[in-house]
Design a protein around this motif. Structure first.
Motif, PDB file in Angstrom:
ATOM      1  N   VAL A  96      63.683  12.766  38.896  1.00  0.00           N
ATOM      2  CA  VAL A  96      63.747  11.492  39.612  1.00  0.00           C
ATOM      3  C   VAL A  96      64.618  11.695  40.840  1.00  0.00           C
TER       4      VAL A  96
ATOM      5  N   PHE B  85      64.980   2.881  40.450  1.00  0.00           N
ATOM      6  CA  PHE B  85      65.871   3.521  39.482  1.00  0.00           C
ATOM      7  C   PHE B  85      67.179   2.760  39.435  1.00  0.00           C
TER       8      PHE B  85
ATOM      9  N   LEU C 205      64.344   4.021  34.705  1.00  0.00           N
ATOM     10  CA  LEU C 205      63.356   4.093  35.784  1.00  0.00           C
ATOM     11  C   LEU C 205      62.348   2.968  35.610  1.00  0.00           C
TER      12      LEU C 205
ATOM     13  N   SER D 235      59.376   9.815  41.258  1.00  0.00           N
ATOM     14  CA  SER D 235      59.391  10.550  39.994  1.00  0.00           C
ATOM     15  C   SER D 235      58.327  11.626  40.084  1.00  0.00           C
TER      16      SER D 235
END
Length: 574
Positions: free
Chosen positions: A75, A96, A103, A116
């Motif tokens: 991420v 996030f 997430l 991501s």
């Protein structure tokens, strides 16, 4: 600069599963060999480099099980403006929550805009990247966009040889230092032509007879273009590019030939000065090829000493210098339990002091937490003696010694190391005891406890546990250190009325202590202002343990011998 907020790795080499939320700035992994530290860095590098030509092998799959794909997911947050463009990347943005470490599929208030990215490698050994989002169903689009995003990121890898970084190839730190304004293609093309011309003139004289034969045969066969044949560099093969330009030293030796440590240090320094530096850096075995003072300089160049560095670095180390120089927050203990990676946090309040004083302990597998310096000296001296007898040493078993600096700190220190996944043993006196319930709980959780009985301290072990003649040998050594008059007076002060120490030199060599003299020596040696065994640090106790206690251990009192054997047997079982 973009940074990684979450790492997930599944079925990669020695790692069956791993999840981590790295901090901004410098992150250094430490742990036992083969715990997976280098594999974590390698996985991050694989995911971010988008090298479609890299082929995995069966050995890259956990347990060689190719039926379970390798999944590496990152991420990315704190995205640069070029990756925040809604018209280009909006469909792939996610949210996030750095506090909850969760997430969300949609960006939102209080959330960091994030990507991501997942790299999956299945039994075909081919890697496929994807931007994870529920809003785009087409796998091909998610794959193509993932590669597009990765091309916008800059990764500085100092894993092995990084010689390309010391050339002006596109993407190198030198290229970035030049602000990507290099206009060298014309000059390089001229240099290529000049090289062909110079070589052609040389070849014409050295290959004269061969060329004449070629021309003659071509004429006989009617091949017109070859009648005037010349030998020179192939224009279709010899094309100079910025990557062919490298730094050299004063003797014109390429700096690409620098040693590993020196090249890493130079590259890190250049990276720090580049206006468009890398987002993320990877450096395995940070200390390789560097002396301690240059290790510190490399840490500085990588931003480890800056409280708010934008450059996120992932490193591994086996160097106590690195451990000592970093803060507890910058270090991550890696524990591999049957492929599952655990990363217990290193508490800065409890552990920052031991990190500075005993960095080697954090690189060990087992730790013996000693009440004080005297106990450290005892075990060090016994270890030296055992090595001389061909017995296993503490260092061979990966065991480190810690001075807790008092009974009040011993359980706190032992608990902190235990929670970090180390094997922990305790060696303490019994004249003052720590909290009994806390100690009992630590022992129940697997910590080993060795202590002297009956309110005894280390001084009791030395003078009451040793045979009488060896106890007298300790007194003789104290006389050598502090003078006969002083030591005798201190012993006499604690003898029953009417008794006197009164050994002459022959008696000191061949006699032995009486029971009253043993107890007097205990009391005299424990006097706070006259402490015999601790007044000059661990060296005195270390020497006594090696030269006196070790050889006499089989003849010591059982309670003394059993506690010492318990610790060394525990260390051998690692």
């Amino acid at each position: 600069m973009a940074r990684i907020a979450r790492v997930r790795i599944n079925n990669f080499r020695g790692i069956s599963s791993f999840e981590w939320h790295p901090r901004p700035g410098f992150n250094c992994l430490l742990g036992a060999g083969d715990s997976g530290k280098s594999s974590i860095l390698e996985a991050i590098g694989w995911c971010l480099s988008a090298n479609g030509h890299r082929h995995a092998t069966d050995a890259d799959f956990h347990g060689l099980d190719t039926a379970n794909p390798i999944d590496i997911s990152l991420v990315l947050i704190d995205l640069p403006d070029r990756l925040l463009r809604l018209e280009t990347y909006g469909f792939y943005h996610r949210g996030f929550d750095p506090e909850a470490r969760e997430l969300e599929d949609e960006p939102g208030r209080g959330l960091k805009t994030a990507f991501s990215i997942t790299l999956r490698i299945d039994w075909t050994m081919q890697g496929r990247w994807s931007l994870d989002t529920a809003r785009v169903e087409d796998e091909g689009d998610r794959h193509d966009m993932a590669l597009r995003v990765l091309r916008q990121l800059s990764l500085l890898q100092l894993q092995d040889e990084s010689t390309s970084q010391l050339t002006f190839s596109r993407g190198s730190v030198l290229f970035k230092l030049a602000e990507e304004t290099l206009e060298l293609n014309g000059a390089l093309a001229d240099a290529s032509r000049a090289a062909r011309s110079v070589f052609g003139d040389t070849a014409e004289s050295q290959l004269k007879e061969t060329l004449e034969q070629v021309r003659s045969i071509a004429g006989d066969l009617g091949i017109g273009p070859a009648v005037g044949a010349r030998a020179t560099l192939d224009a279709s093969q010899v094309t100079l590019r910025p990557g062919n330009i490298a730094l050299h030293d004063q003797a014109w030796v390429p700096l690409t030939r620098l040693g590993l440590g020196s090249s890493r240090l130079l590259i890190a320094g250049l990276q720090q000065k580049a206006k468009s530096g890398a987002d993320i850096g990877l450096i395995d075995e940070l200390e390789s090829g560097l002396e301690p003072h240059r290790i510190v300089r490399l840490l500085q160049a990588l931003g480890a000493k800056q409280p708010n560095s934008d450059f996120q670095v992932f490193a591994t180390t086996h160097s106590p210098v690195v451990v000592r120089e970093l803060s507890a927050e910058q270090l991550l203990r890696v524990c591999n339990i049957d492929g599952v990676i655990e990363t217990p946090a290193i508490d800065p309040v409890t552990m920052q002091g031991p990190l500075r004083l005993y960095p080697e302990a954090f690189l060990s597998q087992s730790v013996i937490v000693c009440e004080g310096a005297g106990e450290v000296g005892l075990l060090r001296g016994l270890d030296h003696y055992r090595i001389g007898q061909g017995l296993p040493s503490l260092t061979a078993s990966g065991t480190a010694l810690i001075d807790a600096r008092g009974v009040g700190n011993i359980l706190k220190c032992a608990k902190a190391f235990h929670q970090l996944g180390y094997r922990v043993a305790i060696l303490r006196d019994d004249d003052a005891q720590p909290d009994a319930e806390q100690e009992k709980l630590l022992v129940a959780e697997g910590c080993e406890l060795a202590k002297w009985p009956n309110d005894h301290a280390l001084e009791h072990a030395v003078f009451l546990g040793l045979p009488g003649d060896q106890g007298l040998e300790v007194v003789r050594r104290m006389i050598d250190l502090f003078g006969r008059q002083s030591i005798e007076q201190q012993i006499n002060n604690h003898l029953p009325q009417g008794q006197s120490f009164g050994f002459d030199m022959a008696d000191l060599a061949d006699g032995e202590l009486t029971d009253d003299q043993r107890h007097a020596c205990v009391s005299a040696s424990m006097a706070q202002d006259k402490s015999w065994l601790k007044r000059r640090g661990i060296g005195v106790m270390e020497e006594i343990a090696c030269d006196v206690i070790g050889p006499a251990l089989d003849h010591c009192q059982p309670w003394m011998r059993e506690e010492i054997d318990k610790l060394f047997d525990w260390a051998d079982d690692a």
